[in-house]
Structures are given as C-alpha cells and as structure tokens.
Scaffold this motif. Structure first.
Motif, PDB file in Angstrom:
ATOM      1  N   LEU A 180      42.602  34.466  32.428  1.00  0.00           N
ATOM      2  CA  LEU A 180      43.953  34.846  32.841  1.00  0.00           C
ATOM      3  C   LEU A 180      44.975  33.867  32.286  1.00  0.00           C
ATOM      4  O   LEU A 180      46.014  34.278  31.738  1.00  0.00           O
TER       5      LEU A 180
ATOM      6  N   THR B 167      47.224  33.076  44.568  1.00  0.00           N
ATOM      7  CA  THR B 167      47.283  33.106  43.108  1.00  0.00           C
ATOM      8  C   THR B 167      48.277  32.095  42.562  1.00  0.00           C
ATOM      9  O   THR B 167      48.004  31.417  41.560  1.00  0.00           O
TER      10      THR B 167
ATOM     11  N   GLN C 209      44.959  40.226  41.449  1.00  0.00           N
ATOM     12  CA  GLN C 209      43.526  40.417  41.245  1.00  0.00           C
ATOM     13  C   GLN C 209      43.192  41.902  41.224  1.00  0.00           C
ATOM     14  O   GLN C 209      43.736  42.679  42.020  1.00  0.00           O
TER      15      GLN C 209
ATOM     16  N   TRP D 181      41.436  40.505  36.617  1.00  0.00           N
ATOM     17  CA  TRP D 181      42.868  40.346  36.862  1.00  0.00           C
ATOM     18  C   TRP D 181      43.650  41.454  36.169  1.00  0.00           C
ATOM     19  O   TRP D 181      43.186  42.052  35.198  1.00  0.00           O
TER      20      TRP D 181
END
Length: 530
Positions: free
Chosen positions: A431, A449, A495, A523
């Motif tokens: 990510l 996150t 997510q 993700w």
C-alpha cells in the motif's frame, strides 16, 4: 633423586583457573538469551502486529528526532507519557521511521527486566535454581505478553523493569548495614516520578514498597534521605507537573476517565474479565486473541497462590528472629509488598469498566503482575524442595509444570500465527509503495489506518481520520486534518471488505465527481476523478 627437578621460585604466580559460572546461572543466561532472541525473531517477522496507536508514538519519536516538537503526552490525550518516543528518537534519526526501530528499545527493556528479575529473586532468598525457574517463566512469550513487552504503544514495556528495579532498591535500602544509601534513595524517587508521568498502572507497587520503606526507615526519611527522595521524585515527574501547571490539565482525571467509556459495565462482566480472563492473559497462558477453556485454570490457581504466598511471607516476618533489617525479614517484607502490589493492580482493574467491556484487549492493564512472579511462585518452590511433605511437593511440582507447559503452548501458538501477521505487514508495505508510485500525498482513512500510514511514510503521506459513514473521526494530530482538507485531490484508503470500503464503493463510477479505485493486495485506494 632430585636430579633433573627444577625448583620453582616461591614468588612465582601460578596460573589461575578461569572462574566458571555455576550451572543454574549459566542455564539462566541461556534461557534468558533464548527469550530475547525469540522476541528479536518476532520483530523481524513483524510480530506482534503494529497499529495506529504504536504509530502515534512513532510520530512523536519522528518529531523529537527532527526537533519539530517535544511532546509530554501521547498525542490526543492528557495522560501516558512519551518516554518510549524519546528512547526511540535517536534510532529514528539514524535509520528512519520503521516499526523495528521503535521496538528495539522495548526489547532492551525486556532484557533488562529479565536481568533485574533474576537479581531480585536472588536477593529475596531464592537459590540459583529458583532464579532459573523465574527466568524461564518470564522468557515465555504468549500473545498478550509479547504485545505488552514489545509494542511501543505507551506505558507497558517500561513498567516491569521499573517495578523490579524499585523492589531491588527497596531490598538494598532496608537491609541493615547497606552503604551508599543516598544514591539509592535518589534512584528510588526518580524511578517513581518517571512512572507517575509515564503510566500510573504500577502505582500499587510504588505504594506498597513505599509503605515498607516508611515502616523500616522512617528515621532516615525524616532527614536527608527524605529530601533527596522527594527531590528526585519531583524531577522524574517534572514533565507531568510542568505541563499540568502550564495548561491546567489534570492527568489523574484523564486516567480515571480512560478506565472504560460508555455505559457502565455490569459487575458480573467486570469480575469475569478481571478474575477469570485477566490472570491467564496477563501470565501468558492464552492463544492469540482468545482463551480456551483449559487455559483458564490459572484463574483458580492465581488467587489461591496469591493468598498462600502472602501468608507465607507474613508468617516468616512473625517467626524470623533478628532485627527489622535482617536479610530474612527484609526478603519476607518485600515479597509481601510485591504481592500486595499485585493484588492492588488486579483490584484496580476489576473496578474499571474496561474489564467488563473489552477484557481481552484491556488485560494489558495487568501486564505488571509479572513483577510479582519471584514472590508469587515462592511457596510452590519451597513445597517442591521439601520431600518430607510428599503430597504438597507433588502438587507444587504439578502447578509449576502447568505454568511452564501452558505458557509454552501459548508461545507456540504465537509462532504459528506469525506467517499471517508477516503477510499483513507485507500488504501494508505494498500500500505504501503504491501510494508513492501514484504520487498521493494526502488521504482519508479509518482510525487504525491513518497514523500507521503516516508514520510508515515518514509523513510523506498525511492521513485524516474518517468514520465508516465518511464523517470526520478522531485525529490525534489535528494539523493532519487541516492539511488534507486543503487538498482537493486527497484520496481515500480503506481495507478491502471493510464497511468503509463498502461505503466508498458506492461512489465509484464514470460520472463527474466519482471515484476511481486502485486495488492493492488487501487494500483499496480511491482517487477523485479529475
């Protein structure tokens, strides 16, 4: 008959045989090294999993390393000091932000705890074999235990070495004839002050050990020793005191408010969380994220052993001859103080809402029960070493074997779960790499996150928190929200499969103002259509 025999000069120095460590001490060193090595291997595997709270401490370390700020408290609250950030800041400055550099100081604190626990066990009258047993118990690393020891999320890694150090200093200050007392008084006060700033969870130990010092050394405390201790305590607590005066904050009220939010938990739930789930989780008897029924046997054994150990220490105090400063009486007194501190920690947790609302996660509040292990297991060791009382000896050996066996099984469960945790860490790195390739600098995402992403990128990506309904969430650093709000091209991150991702998927489309989606392993990145 003496031909060919050369007489050695009398003054000749014979070579000395190197002094070898006694076998139990050598084994304790090996077992302790294995415990540290096991945790180091977990760190390289990305275990235990990190989170945004740990990343918040990492951001504090990053700011300290850059000289951008010197926070007193964990960002977004007025309690829990940032000692871990200051310990990690030099490593962050040298190697850049990463989970590993955050956790190397916590690993060192764990190694220090093992050493201090071994020394404390010996000073409390335990032989080398018993000290080996204590090290072996503390070397095991179940899910909740390694989280408490390694995650730099605030407070927990430093509590246990500090508690063991206070107990050792108490022994030295109470024994008759001990020299260099003023430096020890200063160290006792400084550690206590730092603990008050960092995390008051260990306060019951400070109070019980302090009460023992007052009872045994009140004459010294009435003089220079009291002045030195008070000055050192104020110095250790200075960050908290100065901040409270400057900003009118009350950290005590903040800590009390953190004991659980929302409606009060039912007392049955509190007692179940504190007395049934709490001790096995704190001792390291449970699998990752849960406790099987058979792993709960310690919930019965712990209170029985706590009472038995306290009674043994009390009887030793009553029956042992000699003055109050004799080693036997001091050892019994410190053991009793440690057991009283453990009972206080458990009692404080039992009355909190957290014990009833989130018992699995909030059992971290019981992490400092480990400080009392040298005192807690003492009656079992004594019974196991007395073959004359056969039934008691067999029962004691069975309980000790259960402690080691159950802890070993839970430790193996952590190793088995490590590949899945490592895979999740790899997905998060993907990510980060994808956001860099897309030249994304500002995003919105969930609480768990945001700060993790911001720390992992060294603030190259700034994240503002949103709830699942896309409304603003809790930002520990409000400056991030302002920066993201000023960027019309800010992206969204969620997510895959999460409620936030489901809500954002509704806005994916070809029309103007819709979102484009970029899928990364685990993700989803949502980019505003230009």
């Amino acid at each position: 008959m003496t031909a060919g025999v050369r007489e050695e000069p009398r003054e000749a120095v014979r070579p000395r045989t190197p002094r070898r460590l006694p076998l139990p001490t050598l084994l304790a060193l090996l077992v302790g090294s294995a415990g540290v090595g096991y945790r180091l291997a977990l760190l390289f595997a990305g275990v235990p999993p990190t989170n945004s709270d740990e990343a918040t401490m990492g951001l504090a370390a990053l700011h300290i390393a850059r000289g951008d700020g010197f926070p007193v408290w964990f960002y977004g609250q007025a309690y829990m000091g940032t000692l871990e950030a200051y310990l990690a800041a030099p490593l962050v400055a040298l190697a850049g932000p990463s989970v590993l550099v955050l956790r190397l100081p916590t690993l060192a604190l764990y190694a220090l705890f093992l050493l201090l626990s071994w020394r404390l066990t010996r000073r409390l009258g335990g032989d080398r074999w018993y000290a080996l047993l204590v090290v072996a118990v503390l070397a095991l690393g179940a899910d909740r235990v390694v989280k408490n020891q390694l995650i730099a999320g605030g407070g927990y890694p430093e509590l246990n070495p500090a508690g063991a150090a206070l107990a050792l200093l108490t022994v030295g200050l109470c024994v008759t004839g001990a020299g260099a007392r003023l430096p020890r008084w200063a160290a006792w006060g400084l550690i206590s002050g730092v603990l008050l700033w960092v995390d008051p969870l260990i306060l019951p130990y400070v109070l019980t050990l302090g009460a023992l010092l007052v009872a045994r050394r009140w004459r010294e405390l009435a003089g220079r020793a009291g002045v030195v201790l008070t000055g050192a305590l104020l110095l250790g607590a200075a960050p908290m005191l100065v901040d409270s005066i400057r900003h009118g904050r009350n950290p005590v009220a903040a800590v009390l408010a953190a004991g659980g939010t929302g409606s009060p938990a039912d007392w049955a739930d509190r007692l179940h969380g504190a007395l049934v789930l709490g001790p096995p989780l704190a001792m390291g008897f449970c699998s990752p994220g849960r406790c099987a029924t058979w792993q709960l046997w310690w919930a019965v054994a712990f209170p029985v052993l706590l009472v038995l150990a306290a009674l043994t220490a009390w009887l030793t105090l009553r029956r042992t001859s000699g003055g109050p400063g004799s080693p036997e009486r001091v050892s019994a007194g410190v053991r009793l103080a440690l057991l009283g501190g453990a009972a206080g920690v458990l009692g404080a947790y039992a009355v909190s809402n957290a014990a009833g609302q989130t018992p699995i996660e909030s059992s971290r509040y019981l992490s400092c029960l480990a400080v009392a292990v040298p005192a807690l297991l003492w009656p079992l060791w004594q019974a196991a070493r007395r073959p004359a009382v056969r039934v008691a000896g067999v029962a004691a050996v069975a309980v000790l074997a259960g402690v080691l066996g159950t802890g070993a099984v839970a430790t193996v469960d952590v190793v088995r779960a490590a590949p899945a945790v490592h895979a999740e860490a790899d997905r998060h790195r993907s990510l980060v790499d994808t956001l860099g390739a897309l030249d994304v600098r500002n995003v919105r995402g969930g609480y768990w996150t945001c700060n993790r992403l911001t720390y992992a990128t060294g603030e190259n990506v700034v994240c503002a928190v949103v709830d699942d309904d896309l409304t603003p969430g809790f930002d520990r650093l409000p400056a991030y929200r302002r920066e993201v709000a000023a960027d019309p091209d800010a992206a969204w991150v969620a997510q895959a499969g999460s409620p936030l991702a489901a809500r954002l998927d509704e806005r994916v489309g070809a029309e103007s103002g819709a979102l484009d989606v970029v899928a990364v392993a685990g993700w989803r990145i949502y980019l505003p259509r230009r």
